[in-house]
Design a protein around this motif. Structure first.
Motif, mmCIF file in Angstrom:
data_model
loop_
_atom_site.group_PDB
_atom_site.id
_atom_site.type_symbol
_atom_site.label_atom_id
_atom_site.label_comp_id
_atom_site.label_asym_id
_atom_site.label_seq_id
_atom_site.Cartn_x
_atom_site.Cartn_y
_atom_site.Cartn_z
ATOM 1 N N ASN A 23 0.853 -1.191 0.000
ATOM 2 C CA ASN A 23 0.000 0.000 0.000
ATOM 3 C C ASN A 23 0.883 1.233 0.000
ATOM 4 O O ASN A 23 1.620 1.482 0.947
ATOM 5 C CB ASN A 23 -0.892 0.031 1.247
ATOM 6 C CG ASN A 23 -2.327 -0.191 0.923
ATOM 7 O OD1 ASN A 23 -2.708 -0.175 -0.229
ATOM 8 N ND2 ASN A 23 -3.113 -0.407 1.960
ATOM 9 N N VAL A 24 0.814 2.011 -1.039
ATOM 10 C CA VAL A 24 1.617 3.214 -1.131
ATOM 11 C C VAL A 24 0.775 4.430 -0.776
ATOM 12 O O VAL A 24 1.282 5.521 -0.624
ATOM 13 C CB VAL A 24 2.226 3.337 -2.548
ATOM 14 C CG1 VAL A 24 3.132 4.544 -2.676
ATOM 15 C CG2 VAL A 24 2.994 2.090 -2.907
ATOM 16 N N GLY A 25 -0.481 4.265 -0.646
ATOM 17 C CA GLY A 25 -1.358 5.377 -0.284
ATOM 18 C C GLY A 25 -2.077 5.922 -1.502
ATOM 19 O O GLY A 25 -3.108 5.426 -1.905
ATOM 20 N N TRP A 26 -1.510 6.921 -2.121
ATOM 21 C CA TRP A 26 -2.158 7.574 -3.255
ATOM 22 C C TRP A 26 -1.867 6.884 -4.573
ATOM 23 O O TRP A 26 -2.461 7.185 -5.598
ATOM 24 C CB TRP A 26 -1.713 9.031 -3.354
ATOM 25 C CG TRP A 26 -0.212 9.178 -3.489
ATOM 26 C CD1 TRP A 26 0.690 9.239 -2.477
ATOM 27 C CD2 TRP A 26 0.531 9.246 -4.700
ATOM 28 N NE1 TRP A 26 1.954 9.342 -2.984
ATOM 29 C CE2 TRP A 26 1.889 9.351 -4.348
ATOM 30 C CE3 TRP A 26 0.187 9.237 -6.037
ATOM 31 C CZ2 TRP A 26 2.896 9.438 -5.289
ATOM 32 C CZ3 TRP A 26 1.196 9.324 -6.975
ATOM 33 C CH2 TRP A 26 2.529 9.441 -6.592
ATOM 34 N N LEU A 27 -0.944 5.886 -4.591
ATOM 35 C CA LEU A 27 -0.546 5.221 -5.825
ATOM 36 C C LEU A 27 -0.976 3.763 -5.791
ATOM 37 O O LEU A 27 -0.656 3.026 -4.859
ATOM 38 C CB LEU A 27 0.983 5.305 -5.970
ATOM 39 C CG LEU A 27 1.579 4.726 -7.244
ATOM 40 C CD1 LEU A 27 1.098 5.504 -8.458
ATOM 41 C CD2 LEU A 27 3.098 4.786 -7.162
ATOM 42 N N ASP A 28 -1.718 3.353 -6.795
ATOM 43 C CA ASP A 28 -2.158 1.961 -6.902
ATOM 44 C C ASP A 28 -1.172 1.213 -7.803
ATOM 45 O O ASP A 28 -1.105 1.443 -9.012
ATOM 46 C CB ASP A 28 -3.561 1.911 -7.497
ATOM 47 C CG ASP A 28 -4.164 0.528 -7.451
ATOM 48 O OD1 ASP A 28 -3.525 -0.380 -6.877
ATOM 49 O OD2 ASP A 28 -5.282 0.356 -7.982
ATOM 50 N N LEU A 29 -0.379 0.314 -7.202
ATOM 51 C CA LEU A 29 0.651 -0.388 -7.968
ATOM 52 C C LEU A 29 0.067 -1.374 -8.972
ATOM 53 O O LEU A 29 0.722 -1.709 -9.955
ATOM 54 C CB LEU A 29 1.613 -1.099 -7.022
ATOM 55 C CG LEU A 29 2.555 -0.196 -6.229
ATOM 56 C CD1 LEU A 29 3.477 -1.032 -5.365
ATOM 57 C CD2 LEU A 29 3.363 0.678 -7.159
ATOM 58 N N ASP A 30 -1.163 -1.837 -8.739
ATOM 59 C CA ASP A 30 -1.799 -2.709 -9.730
ATOM 60 C C ASP A 30 -2.025 -1.956 -11.043
ATOM 61 O O ASP A 30 -1.771 -2.481 -12.125
ATOM 62 C CB ASP A 30 -3.130 -3.236 -9.211
ATOM 63 C CG ASP A 30 -2.945 -4.287 -8.124
ATOM 64 O OD1 ASP A 30 -1.829 -4.832 -8.029
ATOM 65 O OD2 ASP A 30 -3.910 -4.548 -7.392
ATOM 66 N N VAL A 31 -2.491 -0.717 -10.944
ATOM 67 C CA VAL A 31 -2.719 0.088 -12.150
ATOM 68 C C VAL A 31 -1.390 0.408 -12.835
ATOM 69 O O VAL A 31 -1.273 0.333 -14.063
ATOM 70 C CB VAL A 31 -3.488 1.384 -11.809
ATOM 71 C CG1 VAL A 31 -3.594 2.286 -13.028
ATOM 72 C CG2 VAL A 31 -4.861 1.054 -11.268
ATOM 73 N N VAL A 32 -0.369 0.736 -12.055
ATOM 74 C CA VAL A 32 0.957 1.003 -12.623
ATOM 75 C C VAL A 32 1.466 -0.239 -13.355
ATOM 76 O O VAL A 32 2.017 -0.149 -14.458
ATOM 77 C CB VAL A 32 1.945 1.445 -11.525
ATOM 78 C CG1 VAL A 32 3.363 1.525 -12.064
ATOM 79 C CG2 VAL A 32 1.523 2.766 -10.934
ATOM 80 N N GLY A 33 1.269 -1.406 -12.775
ATOM 81 C CA GLY A 33 1.696 -2.651 -13.413
ATOM 82 C C GLY A 33 0.981 -2.909 -14.724
ATOM 83 O O GLY A 33 1.590 -3.299 -15.721
#
Length: 93
Positions: A23-33
């Motif tokens: 959990n990065v907070g404001w950044l969704d790593l799934d979407v970045v991936g």
């Protein structure tokens, strides 16, 4: 980008999407991936398309002196130069 860069983006995107649970907070790593994987697939398709559209042509130039067609052929003297050109089909030359 090339094949290597595209595969790298796909691999990093898959790691961000499927392997990390952070959990990065404001950044969704799934979407970045998913975005990285999509960019990698688009880069791979474009690279393959550009490689497919190239046409290799071999050009040979005879540097021997011109002989009239009625004269007997002299022994092979001189040299023949050969070089390779890469041409694209969509350009007019």
């Amino acid at each position: 980008m090339g094949i290597g860069g595209s595969i790298f983006l796909i691999a990093v995107g898959a790691i961000f999407t499927f392997a990390l649970d952070v959990n990065v907070g404001w950044l969704d790593l799934d979407v970045v991936g998913w975005v990285l994987m999509l960019a990698g697939v688009i880069g791979l398709v474009l690279t393959m398309w550009l490689w497919q559209s190239r046409k290799r042509t071999t050009v040979a130039r005879d540097t021997r002196a011109a002989v009239p067609p009625t004269a007997p052929l002299p022994p092979a003297q001189g040299r023949v130069e050969e070089y390779h050109e890469v041409r694209r089909d969509d350009r007019a030359y």
